[in-house]
Design an enzyme around this catalytic site. Structure first.
Site, PDB file in Angstrom:
ATOM      1  CG  HIS A   1      40.930  33.755  51.934  1.00 15.21           C
ATOM      2  ND1 HIS A   1      41.256  34.941  51.316  1.00 15.21           N
ATOM      3  CD2 HIS A   1      41.885  33.136  52.403  1.00 15.21           C
ATOM      4  CE1 HIS A   1      42.824  34.942  51.626  1.00 15.21           C
ATOM      5  NE2 HIS A   1      43.036  33.986  52.243  1.00 15.21           N
TER       6      HIS A   1
ATOM      7  CE1 TYR B   1      46.659  38.855  45.022  1.00 19.02           C
ATOM      8  CE2 TYR B   1      47.945  37.041  43.516  1.00 19.02           C
ATOM      9  CZ  TYR B   1      46.582  37.714  44.015  1.00 19.02           C
ATOM     10  OH  TYR B   1      45.456  37.086  43.632  1.00 19.02           O
TER      11      TYR B   1
ATOM     12  N   PRO C   1      46.572  32.146  35.357  1.00 20.20           N
ATOM     13  CG  PRO C   1      48.209  30.803  36.579  1.00 20.20           C
ATOM     14  CD  PRO C   1      47.692  31.208  35.074  1.00 20.20           C
TER      15      PRO C   1
ATOM     16  CE  LYS D   1      38.434  37.408  37.984  1.00 21.26           C
ATOM     17  NZ  LYS D   1      37.617  37.564  38.777  1.00 21.26           N
TER      18      LYS D   1
ATOM     19  CE1 TYR E   1      41.631  38.552  45.588  1.00 16.92           C
ATOM     20  CE2 TYR E   1      42.568  38.199  43.494  1.00 16.92           C
ATOM     21  CZ  TYR E   1      42.487  37.943  44.765  1.00 16.92           C
ATOM     22  OH  TYR E   1      43.318  37.020  45.338  1.00 16.92           O
TER      23      TYR E   1
END
Ligand code: APR
Length: 387
Positions: free
Chosen positions: A68, A197, A289, A293, A384
């Protein structure tokens, strides 16, 4: 060696110590079924996959995991997509439900002859500063017991016995980010082929694939909102609104399998070594969250701790465990800083006072910079997916 907790940190640590001939036992308060089915995280960083590969523990994720590499931001100013897998260091996530990873690690540990005691709750770690710490427990039969060991590895999360047993010298860095999310596990295929997002005046909404049939959604909610406050209909209508389904297409609806409210907090203990007590995973540092991570840090710390314990126990390197704490904390704080940046990026500041308006203008400027600057996009991708 006693390891408290059979999550990603405890189980990876147990695998690595056992195969290096270090006698260890994992004490886990839940039963095996609960450990193997508890849905938690699901985005594995490239470094996490490399770590598991290095130790021959990645067969399941290579077989069933899916690469992904994209995320999509949706705001009042429109939407844009970042194919982070081709930015920064060109690394992608592997989507692999944590319960599958935990099951793989548990199976490998048991198949190798590793010892684990389920339904055994650690109550306290005693004499951690001395050479022979002990762990008081309540066994599956409800009877009290005590384990003695050379070292105790606290991998029992943020609310476990380890955190309750820290000596006075432990420093706790804590931040309540003042934001709460209603986390949803939905029986429906992902609605977009990216992490979604959505930044909205009504609050943040998030979309993350888990499997081709299961999707994780997040809805920002008021602090103290009960998980069952909204009907399924209200939840889907709110997700549609914030994800701007009217502009970008409907969400795939389905049965809500699990729901829980999480208050976004960070909580790091320093140092991670207290005499014979070592910390890893959430017991060492809780991260919000917002940047997926937590499980990745747990794996990274477990490998670092395993190497340090092997250097100490097998090679007599007396400084290895103190080096572990410094090295792990450097990575924890890097992840915390990026997670903090993500929280500021994804949540609009309510209110019309000068401070709120100023912070919201900063947020819009950050998103615009992320949309237009390749340098910023490379920085984002590196942090990220990286650790
Ligand atoms: N005694 C024994 N076991 C305990 C106790 C206790 N007192 N308290 C908690 N546990 C067990 C829990 O049942 C759980 O199985 O410790 C384990 C901790 O596992 P996790 O919470 O998964 O913690 P960790 O391995 O540090 O992984 C942390 O993974 O769950 C994801 O993203 C999440 O950031 C988190 C990361």
């Amino acid at each position: 060696m006693v390891i408290l907790g059979a999550g990603p940190a405890g189980l990876l640590l147990g695998n690595l110590l056992h195969r290096n001939g270090i006698d260890c036992a994992v004490l886990e308060r839940a039963d095996r079924m609960h450990v193997q089915t508890r849905a938690r995280a699901g985005f594995l960083a490239a470094e996490t996959v490399r770590t598991l590969d290095r130790h021959g523990l990645a067969e399941g994720l290579h077989r069933r995991g899916r690469r992904h590499g994209s995320c999509e931001f949706r705001t009042d100013d429109g939407r844009f997509r970042l194919d982070y897998g081709s930015l920064g260091r060109g690394e992608q996530h592997t989507v692999y439900p944590q319960q599958d990873l935990v099951t793989d690690l548990l199976t490998q540990y048991l198949d190798a002859g590793g010892r684990i005691h389920f339904e055994t709750e650690a109550l306290a770690v005693l004499d951690a500063s001395g050479p022979r710490p002990s762990v008081t427990v309540r066994g599956a039969d409800g009877r009290p017991g005590r384990w003695r060991a050379g070292y105790v590895a606290g991998c029992d999360g943020r609310h476990g016995a380890t955190r309750r047993s820290l000596p006075p010298g432990a420093v706790r860095h804590h931040r309540d980010h003042g934001v709460s999310w209603l986390g949803l596990l939905v029986e429906a295929p992902p609605s977009l082929d990216a992490v979604g997002y959505a930044v909205h005046d009504r609050g943040f909404a998030g979309h993350m694939a888990r499997t081709p049939e299961i999707t994780r959604y997040y809805l920002q909610c008021e602090r103290g909102t009960p998980a069952d406050a909204w009907s399924e209909e209200q939840i889907w209508d709110e997700l549609d609104l914030r994800m701007r389904a009217g502009d970008y297409g409907p969400l795939n609806r389905g049965r809500i399998l699990q729901r829980a409210v999480v208050d976004l907090e960070s909580d790091v203990v320093e140092p991670l070594r207290h005499g014979s007590l070592l910390l890893a995973g959430d017991a060492a540092g809780l991260i919000s969250p917002s940047a997926a991570k937590g499980a990745n840090l747990a794996v990274l710390e477990a490998e670092l701790l395993a190497r340090a314990l092997i250097d100490d126990l097998a090679h007599g390197d007396g400084d290895a465990l103190s080096r572990y704490s410094a090295r792990a904390l450097a990575r924890i704080w890097r992840a915390q800083e990026f997670s903090q940046w993500m929280i500021r990026l994804l949540h609009s500041s309510p209110g019309s006072d000068g401070e709120s308006l100023f912070r919201d203008s900063l947020r819009r400027s950050r998103i615009e910079s992320l949309r237009t600057s390749r340098t910023h996009q490379d920085w984002f991708a590196e942090n990220y997916v990286g650790l």
